[in-house]
Design a protein around this motif. Sequence first.
Motif, PDB file in Angstrom:
ATOM      1  N   PHE A 191       0.694  -1.636   0.358  1.00 49.89           N
ATOM      2  CA  PHE A 191       0.059  -0.132  -0.189  1.00 49.89           C
ATOM      3  C   PHE A 191       0.893   0.931  -0.065  1.00 49.89           C
ATOM      4  O   PHE A 191       2.065   1.051   0.327  1.00 49.89           O
ATOM      5  CB  PHE A 191      -0.914   0.165   0.928  1.00 49.89           C
ATOM      6  N   THR A 192       0.782   2.189  -0.509  1.00 46.12           N
ATOM      7  CA  THR A 192       0.724   3.809  -0.534  1.00 46.12           C
ATOM      8  C   THR A 192       1.012   4.588   0.333  1.00 46.12           C
ATOM      9  O   THR A 192      -0.454   4.538   0.585  1.00 46.12           O
ATOM     10  CB  THR A 192       1.140   4.402  -1.782  1.00 46.12           C
ATOM     11  N   PRO A 193       1.247   5.874   0.357  1.00 45.08           N
ATOM     12  CA  PRO A 193       0.715   6.749   1.108  1.00 45.08           C
ATOM     13  C   PRO A 193      -0.854   7.160   0.400  1.00 45.08           C
ATOM     14  O   PRO A 193      -1.120   7.450   1.563  1.00 45.08           O
ATOM     15  CB  PRO A 193       1.499   7.938   1.193  1.00 45.08           C
ATOM     16  N   ASP A 194      -0.538   7.980  -0.006  1.00 46.73           N
ATOM     17  CA  ASP A 194      -1.841   8.378  -0.399  1.00 46.73           C
ATOM     18  C   ASP A 194      -2.910   7.640  -1.313  1.00 46.73           C
ATOM     19  O   ASP A 194      -4.275   7.439  -1.388  1.00 46.73           O
ATOM     20  CB  ASP A 194      -1.573   9.038  -1.267  1.00 46.73           C
ATOM     21  N   ASN A 195      -2.868   6.073  -1.033  1.00 45.54           N
ATOM     22  CA  ASN A 195      -3.501   4.394  -1.841  1.00 45.54           C
ATOM     23  C   ASN A 195      -3.743   4.819  -3.239  1.00 45.54           C
ATOM     24  O   ASN A 195      -4.588   4.776  -3.911  1.00 45.54           O
ATOM     25  CB  ASN A 195      -4.828   4.825  -0.924  1.00 45.54           C
ATOM     26  N   ARG A 196      -3.058   5.353  -3.811  1.00 52.60           N
ATOM     27  CA  ARG A 196      -2.538   5.107  -5.494  1.00 52.60           C
ATOM     28  C   ARG A 196      -1.447   4.488  -5.829  1.00 52.60           C
ATOM     29  O   ARG A 196      -0.491   4.757  -5.014  1.00 52.60           O
ATOM     30  CB  ARG A 196      -2.882   6.523  -6.475  1.00 52.60           C
ATOM     31  N   TYR A 197      -1.101   3.759  -6.990  1.00 51.31           N
ATOM     32  CA  TYR A 197      -0.060   3.066  -7.022  1.00 51.31           C
ATOM     33  C   TYR A 197       0.865   3.656  -7.993  1.00 51.31           C
ATOM     34  O   TYR A 197       0.052   4.884  -7.961  1.00 51.31           O
ATOM     35  CB  TYR A 197      -0.662   2.195  -8.325  1.00 51.31           C
ATOM     36  N   LEU A 198       2.006   3.074  -7.881  1.00 53.31           N
ATOM     37  CA  LEU A 198       3.427   3.827  -8.235  1.00 53.31           C
ATOM     38  C   LEU A 198       3.571   4.294  -9.806  1.00 53.31           C
ATOM     39  O   LEU A 198       3.867   2.687 -10.157  1.00 53.31           O
ATOM     40  CB  LEU A 198       4.407   3.912  -7.639  1.00 53.31           C
ATOM     41  N   LEU A 199       3.054   4.803 -11.160  1.00 54.88           N
ATOM     42  CA  LEU A 199       3.516   3.962 -12.507  1.00 54.88           C
ATOM     43  C   LEU A 199       4.369   5.332 -12.739  1.00 54.88           C
ATOM     44  O   LEU A 199       4.409   6.184 -12.928  1.00 54.88           O
ATOM     45  CB  LEU A 199       2.566   4.212 -13.186  1.00 54.88           C
ATOM     46  N   GLY A 200       5.084   5.310 -13.942  1.00 50.82           N
ATOM     47  CA  GLY A 200       6.471   5.615 -14.524  1.00 50.82           C
ATOM     48  C   GLY A 200       7.723   6.201 -14.548  1.00 50.82           C
ATOM     49  O   GLY A 200       8.109   4.891 -14.017  1.00 50.82           O
ATOM     50  N   GLU A 201       7.816   6.326 -15.217  1.00 51.67           N
ATOM     51  CA  GLU A 201       9.561   7.229 -15.316  1.00 51.67           C
ATOM     52  C   GLU A 201       9.952   7.762 -13.924  1.00 51.67           C
ATOM     53  O   GLU A 201       9.486   8.866 -13.374  1.00 51.67           O
ATOM     54  CB  GLU A 201       9.395   8.092 -16.271  1.00 51.67           C
ATOM     55  N   GLU A 228      -3.939   3.138   7.534  1.00 57.63           N
ATOM     56  CA  GLU A 228      -5.030   3.659   7.356  1.00 57.63           C
ATOM     57  C   GLU A 228      -5.041   3.758   5.927  1.00 57.63           C
ATOM     58  O   GLU A 228      -6.339   3.848   5.511  1.00 57.63           O
ATOM     59  CB  GLU A 228      -4.224   4.892   7.610  1.00 57.63           C
ATOM     60  N   SER A 229      -3.935   3.489   5.389  1.00 61.25           N
ATOM     61  CA  SER A 229      -4.308   2.637   3.284  1.00 61.25           C
ATOM     62  C   SER A 229      -5.268   2.212   3.266  1.00 61.25           C
ATOM     63  O   SER A 229      -5.855   2.456   2.813  1.00 61.25           O
ATOM     64  CB  SER A 229      -2.956   3.351   3.229  1.00 61.25           C
ATOM     65  N   ILE A 230      -4.762   1.125   3.749  1.00 63.75           N
ATOM     66  CA  ILE A 230      -5.868   0.513   3.670  1.00 63.75           C
ATOM     67  C   ILE A 230      -6.978   0.462   3.490  1.00 63.75           C
ATOM     68  O   ILE A 230      -8.120  -0.207   2.772  1.00 63.75           O
ATOM     69  CB  ILE A 230      -5.192  -1.373   4.589  1.00 63.75           C
ATOM     70  N   GLY A 231      -7.555   1.343   4.735  1.00 65.84           N
ATOM     71  CA  GLY A 231      -8.848   1.052   5.088  1.00 65.84           C
ATOM     72  C   GLY A 231      -9.468   2.209   4.121  1.00 65.84           C
ATOM     73  O   GLY A 231     -11.389   2.391   3.710  1.00 65.84           O
ATOM     74  N   VAL A 232      -8.097   3.269   3.727  1.00 66.28           N
ATOM     75  CA  VAL A 232      -9.335   4.271   3.101  1.00 66.28           C
ATOM     76  C   VAL A 232      -9.732   3.878   1.506  1.00 66.28           C
ATOM     77  O   VAL A 232     -10.920   4.057   0.609  1.00 66.28           O
ATOM     78  CB  VAL A 232      -7.630   5.074   1.793  1.00 66.28           C
TER      79      VAL A 232
END
Length: 816
Positions: free
Chosen positions: A323-333, A398-402
Motif C-alpha cells: 500500500f502507498t501513502p495516498d492509496n494510489r499506485y506508482l507508475l511511470g519514469e 490507514e491507507s488500506i482502510g481508505v
Amino acid sequence: MDIPSSAEVVIIGGGVAGCSIAYHLTKLGISDVVLCERKQLTCGTTWHAAGLVTQLRATRQMTELAQYTGELFGTLEAETGQATGFRRNGSLRVANNAARYEELARGASMARNFGLPVEAVSPDGIKERWPLVDTGDMVGGFWSPLDGQVNPADVTMAYAKGARMGGARIFEDLAVTQILVESGRAAGVMTSQGPIRAKHVVICGGMWSRDLAAEIGVTVPLQAVEHFYVVTETIPDLPRDLPVLFVGDEWTYYKEDAGKLLIGFFEPKGKPWGMDGIPQDFCFDSLPEDFDHVSPHLDDAIRRIPRLQSVGLQLFFNGPESFTPDNRYLLGETPEVAGLFCATGFNSLGILSSGGVGRSLASWIQNGRPPVDLIDVDVRRVQTFQRNRSYLAARAGESIGVSFDIHWPSRQFETARGIRRSPIHDRLLAAGAWMTEAAGWERPGFYGTDEERAEIRYSYDRPSWFANVGAECRTTAEAVGIFDHSCFAKYRVEGPDALAVLNKVSANQMDVPAGRVVYTQWLNENGGIEADVTVTRLAEDAFLVVTICVSQRRDLSWLKRHIPDGARVMVADITSGLPMFAVMGPKARELMRRVSPDDVSNEGFPFGTSREIDLGFARVRASRLTYMGELGYELYAEAEFAAHVYDTLIEAGRDLGLGHVGFFALNSLRMEKGYRHWGHDIGEEDTPYQSGLGFAVALDKPGGFIGRESLARQKSAGPLSRRMVQIRLVETEAPPLLLHHEPVLLDGKIIGSVTSGAYGYRVGASLGLAYVENEDGVTKDWLGSGELEVEIAMKRWPITAQFGPWYDPKGERIKA
C-alpha cells in the motif's frame, strides 16, 4: 542458467504487472525484453490476490485502464491458450446509509461519462441478485454488469505465455541484486548470475520495490500490510453466478469461489508488516492468523449473510500486499533516474489494473511519454521523505482502510501528520486553523473555534465548515485576507543560458524586463500541459519559478531534463528556504502601505510587477499577483524572517478587518474566477487553447518552444471541438455541490464533464469548470442552442455556461 548480456528492456518481478508489461511490449514490436523473477512467477502477492475485476475508478483515465483490462481478460485465453478463469458475473455495491448511497450515486453518474452501464437497485433488487444477503437495513445499491472475477495466477501465466510468444525471455530463480545507473540513466541490472545491460529498466517488484529503489536513491514509497480473507466450506445451495458483493460500510467484500464464499476485509486500521524489509526467501508464504483483528468484521459478515451461521471456515488467510501513502499506485519514469520505470504499490488493485498498466507503460517506454494523462498514479507525485520507513509504517495501516471508506470531498488522512510545517505553523493553529495535508505539508483548510474544529463533519453537500469558508471569502472580498502559501514549490534558475532554457520550455515569452512576472505553461510535444507556473525575472540571468507543492519533484525533473548538454544554467530547489504569504482584498494596498515605505500604488507597482521591498525590519520580495480575483500581493520572505513578517502584517491589519483564509476558501475564490488548477482542470492531455489559456502562449516568439508545432496546427484548424467552459447551477433553494466528473448534457446528450467545482460565495451559486465537446466547434451559439444540465448523483440540474468568469469578468478589482 544462460542469461543474455543485454536487452532493450529488463523487467524486475514476475507478478501480474511485470508479466503484463512484458506482454504489451511485445505487442508494440519490442521483443528484446527480459523479465527477471527472483523465485517463481506470482510468488509474492499475485498468487493470493482475490482476483476482483471492477471497472469504475475515481477518474476517467483510471476507469479507462480498468475497462481495457476487462476487455483484454475476455480475449486473452483465446489468444494464448492459457485459461484465465475470467467470469463477467457483475458486481453489487450496496449502501447501509444515505451518505454511502450518495457516494455510489455520484459514481454511477460519473460512469455515464465513460459509457459504463451502472444501474441503481433497491434492497429488493439486491436480494434478487444476491439471495443469501440480509437487506433489512440497506438503503440501496448499484449493479455493474460488466464487472467480474478472474484467477490471478492463471491470468499472469497467460500474460507470460503471450509475452514469450512475442519473443520476450522470462527467467525464474534469477534475482536482481542491484539496478545499474550511469550518468543519471538506467544502464541495466546486476543479477545473481551476472549483469544484464539495458536501455530501460522497470521495477515491478511489489513489496521489495521500495528497498531496491532506495539503494540507488530512488523514492518508491510503499509498505506491505497484512491483508485478510476467509474461505468457507462448500455451501451446497450457493449460486455459481453470484456477483461480487461490496459492503463498504462493513469493510467487507464477498466472492463466490468454486462453491464456497471468499470473504475479504479492508479494515479501517490495518497491520503494517515487514517494516525492516521483506525476506528475500519469501515465496508463496502466508502470515500468522489473527482472528482477533478481523473478528468484528467477521461477526458483521455472519449477520449480513445468515447462512454463514451454519457454515464452517475452510481457510483463514493472511497475506501481505503493498500500500502507498495516498492509496494510489506508482507508475511511470522515476524523476531521479532517466530510463528507470516502475509499476508497483497497487493497493490491492493490481489484477484489475494490470492490462491498462501494461499497455500504458509499454507505450511510455516506446515513445518517451505517457499515452494518456496518468497524473493520479504518476510516481513523480511522491516526495522523497515518503520513503521513510517510520512514516510508511504509520500511514499504511490507514491507507488500506481508505479503499473501503467513504471517499468524502476534502477527506484528510489522520496518520503520519505534522511532517512539513510552515515557519508560522504554531501561529496559524493559535488563530484557529484546521490543518489539511498536501505532499506532507500542513496547510490551513479553514479557520474556526475549538468546538467547530472538534466537530468536523464531512459531507457531499455542505460540510461542517461551509459557513466558516463563506466568512473567509467575504473577508477577502470586503477587507483583506492573509494566506499562508509556504508550501508552494520554488526554483531558482540562474546562469548565462537561463533565459534560453526557460524560453524553450515555456509557452509564454520569458524575455521580459527584470521585475516582471510571467504566467506560463510547460508543454509536451503534443501541446499538453505538463506544468502550470509563474516565472519572475529577477535579473538578466536569474529567474524564480513557482509551482504547486504536489508538483515539486515532477516539475523540477521536467525542467532539468530539458536543459541541453553544456548549457550554462543552474537550477536549485529553494522551497524550504523561501516561505510565501499572500495578502488579498480591497484593503491589501492599505495594509502594505502600513508595513512598508516602498511605493505600492497602482502606478508605481502595477499588476505583474515583482520587486524587493522593506517590510517591517525585513526585506522581502513582493509580487503583485492573485489566484483569488482580488487586489493582492504575494510576499516571499527568507525562512528566518517569516515569523517577523507575519507578526508585522497581523499587527498592522487589526483595524482593517484582516482575517486568516484557508485553502478551502481559496478553491471557492479561484472557481469564481475560473482559474485553472493543474491536475484537475488542466494536464498532460489538455492544451492551452482548449483550456482557455491561449493568452499565455507566445506562438511567434523567436526560437519557438516545446509543443509549438502542435499548438500552431490546432490554432489554424478552425473552431476547437473541445473547450473548457465555466458552469453555474441555476438558482435553486439548496443547490448541490459540484466536485468532479459530473456529466454535462445538452438536450439530454452528454457533451462533457466537470473537472472541478466549488460553491462561489461571492456570487452565491454552485460553480464548476468543465470540458465540453462538439464536432463542429464549441462556440457561444452552440452552448446556447439547447437546454444545458449537469447530472449529480443520478439527478439532473439546469445550468448556464460561459467561457469567461462569473466574478469580476473584466478584472477591474485585480488591477485596481
